[in-house]
Design a protein around this motif. Sequence first.
Motif, PDB file in Angstrom:
ATOM      1  N   GLY A 128       7.826   5.468  -9.848  1.00 52.62           N
ATOM      2  CA  GLY A 128       6.871   4.683  -9.070  1.00 52.62           C
ATOM      3  C   GLY A 128       6.652   5.148  -7.656  1.00 52.62           C
ATOM      4  N   ALA A 129       6.935   6.423  -7.356  1.00 56.56           N
ATOM      5  CA  ALA A 129       6.788   6.922  -5.991  1.00 56.56           C
ATOM      6  C   ALA A 129       5.320   7.131  -5.621  1.00 56.56           C
ATOM      7  N   ILE A 130       5.000   6.828  -4.374  1.00 55.14           N
ATOM      8  CA  ILE A 130       3.670   7.071  -3.812  1.00 55.14           C
ATOM      9  C   ILE A 130       3.828   8.103  -2.705  1.00 55.14           C
ATOM     10  N   PRO A 131       3.118   9.233  -2.753  1.00 55.43           N
ATOM     11  CA  PRO A 131       3.260  10.259  -1.705  1.00 55.43           C
ATOM     12  C   PRO A 131       2.899   9.708  -0.335  1.00 55.43           C
ATOM     13  N   LEU A 132       3.732  10.027   0.664  1.00 57.18           N
ATOM     14  CA  LEU A 132       3.493   9.542   2.016  1.00 57.18           C
ATOM     15  C   LEU A 132       3.771  10.641   3.025  1.00 57.18           C
ATOM     16  N   GLU A 133       2.797  10.900   3.882  1.00 49.38           N
ATOM     17  CA  GLU A 133       3.006  11.822   4.988  1.00 49.38           C
ATOM     18  C   GLU A 133       3.795  11.067   6.032  1.00 49.38           C
TER      19      GLU A 133
ATOM     20  N   SER B  32      -1.439   8.744   5.882  1.00 46.26           N
ATOM     21  CA  SER B  32      -2.888   8.727   5.731  1.00 46.26           C
ATOM     22  C   SER B  32      -3.356   7.402   5.143  1.00 46.26           C
ATOM     23  N   SER B  33      -4.635   7.112   5.352  1.00 46.62           N
ATOM     24  CA  SER B  33      -5.214   5.907   4.779  1.00 46.62           C
ATOM     25  C   SER B  33      -5.185   5.974   3.255  1.00 46.62           C
ATOM     26  N   MET B  34      -5.202   7.191   2.708  1.00 50.48           N
ATOM     27  CA  MET B  34      -5.160   7.350   1.254  1.00 50.48           C
ATOM     28  C   MET B  34      -3.826   6.844   0.702  1.00 50.48           C
ATOM     29  N   SER B  35      -2.720   7.188   1.386  1.00 48.69           N
ATOM     30  CA  SER B  35      -1.396   6.730   0.952  1.00 48.69           C
ATOM     31  C   SER B  35      -1.308   5.215   1.033  1.00 48.69           C
ATOM     32  N   LEU B  36      -1.763   4.657   2.149  1.00 45.53           N
ATOM     33  CA  LEU B  36      -1.686   3.210   2.337  1.00 45.53           C
ATOM     34  C   LEU B  36      -2.557   2.479   1.324  1.00 45.53           C
ATOM     35  N   ARG B  37      -3.707   3.042   1.001  1.00 46.18           N
ATOM     36  CA  ARG B  37      -4.578   2.391   0.029  1.00 46.18           C
ATOM     37  C   ARG B  37      -4.001   2.492  -1.387  1.00 46.18           C
ATOM     38  N   ALA B  38      -3.224   3.538  -1.631  1.00 49.02           N
ATOM     39  CA  ALA B  38      -2.522   3.621  -2.917  1.00 49.02           C
ATOM     40  C   ALA B  38      -1.477   2.504  -2.999  1.00 49.02           C
TER      41      ALA B  38
ATOM     42  N   LYS C 206      -4.276  -6.859   4.252  1.00 51.95           N
ATOM     43  CA  LYS C 206      -5.251  -6.545   3.205  1.00 51.95           C
ATOM     44  C   LYS C 206      -4.895  -7.165   1.852  1.00 51.95           C
ATOM     45  N   SER C 207      -3.609  -7.348   1.595  1.00 51.98           N
ATOM     46  CA  SER C 207      -3.193  -7.843   0.273  1.00 51.98           C
ATOM     47  C   SER C 207      -2.779  -9.307   0.278  1.00 51.98           C
ATOM     48  N   LYS C 208      -2.428  -9.836   1.472  1.00 58.91           N
ATOM     49  CA  LYS C 208      -1.887 -11.198   1.607  1.00 58.91           C
ATOM     50  C   LYS C 208      -0.532 -11.338   0.894  1.00 58.91           C
ATOM     51  N   ALA C 209       0.082 -10.226   0.527  1.00 54.23           N
ATOM     52  CA  ALA C 209       1.386 -10.267  -0.146  1.00 54.23           C
ATOM     53  C   ALA C 209       2.464 -10.687   0.845  1.00 54.23           C
ATOM     54  N   PRO C 210       3.395 -11.551   0.435  1.00 56.16           N
ATOM     55  CA  PRO C 210       4.477 -11.952   1.329  1.00 56.16           C
ATOM     56  C   PRO C 210       5.408 -10.783   1.642  1.00 56.16           C
ATOM     57  N   ILE C 211       6.002 -10.831   2.823  1.00 55.60           N
ATOM     58  CA  ILE C 211       6.964  -9.819   3.245  1.00 55.60           C
ATOM     59  C   ILE C 211       8.371 -10.355   2.989  1.00 55.60           C
ATOM     60  N   ILE C 212       9.165  -9.607   2.255  1.00 53.98           N
ATOM     61  CA  ILE C 212      10.551  -9.994   1.987  1.00 53.98           C
ATOM     62  C   ILE C 212      11.456  -9.096   2.832  1.00 53.98           C
ATOM     63  N   PRO C 213      12.043  -9.621   3.931  1.00 58.72           N
ATOM     64  CA  PRO C 213      12.897  -8.777   4.773  1.00 58.72           C
ATOM     65  C   PRO C 213      14.246  -8.525   4.106  1.00 58.72           C
TER      66      PRO C 213
END
Length: 202
Positions: free
Chosen positions: A82-87, A92-98, A136-143
């Motif tokens: 489930g990895a998403i490439p991240l610089e 990049s906005s592409m990574s964040l949008r993924a 953008k997602s309204k997803a809760p943050i779990i610290p």
Amino acid sequence: MEKFIYFTARWLAAITFRFIFPLTIEGKENIPHKGPCLIVANHISFLDAIVLGFSLPMQVNYFAKDNLLNIFFVSRILACLGAIPLERDTPSSMSLRAGLKVLKKNRALVVFPEGTRSKTGKRLPPKPGIGFLHVKSKAPIIPVLIRGTDKAMPVGARFIRPGSKITVSYGPALQTQEKDYIKISQLAMDEIDKLESLWKKN
């Protein structure tokens, strides 16, 4: 194939945390059993993502440094996990949008707000990516506060150090109406700091 690799990895992790690294999970009542949610943790070791993935009841996605995904064999395994490439330096906005796409599929996404491992144990300034994903997602943050992985595998170490105790502490979900991305990321870091303060008091 992806599920096979994922559950094989969990099985190997179970053996590791049973016989090599004693693992304690605190705040289990705060652990979500489904997404969407942002699992936000401090970052002190390469082991952090593995520890978080094992401690959660559901399959998660997470960001991985793009240089790791340039290694063919490693990239295939990370992709299945489930990895998403991240610089790392300039996400990049592409990574964040993924990442946003993952959250909109009602999945959990692991994010390290500091962007890289702390070499001193002190917190690094948070990146704005968490704020973007939350707004953008309204997803809760779990610290989440991770302790001990820096002893099990310190920054720069080539090998793990068996016997180190690892603790993962989950805090209550955070929702905010704040729109400033940096401020949201800092709020998440503040919640992690609160978990550390509680641990020190105990």
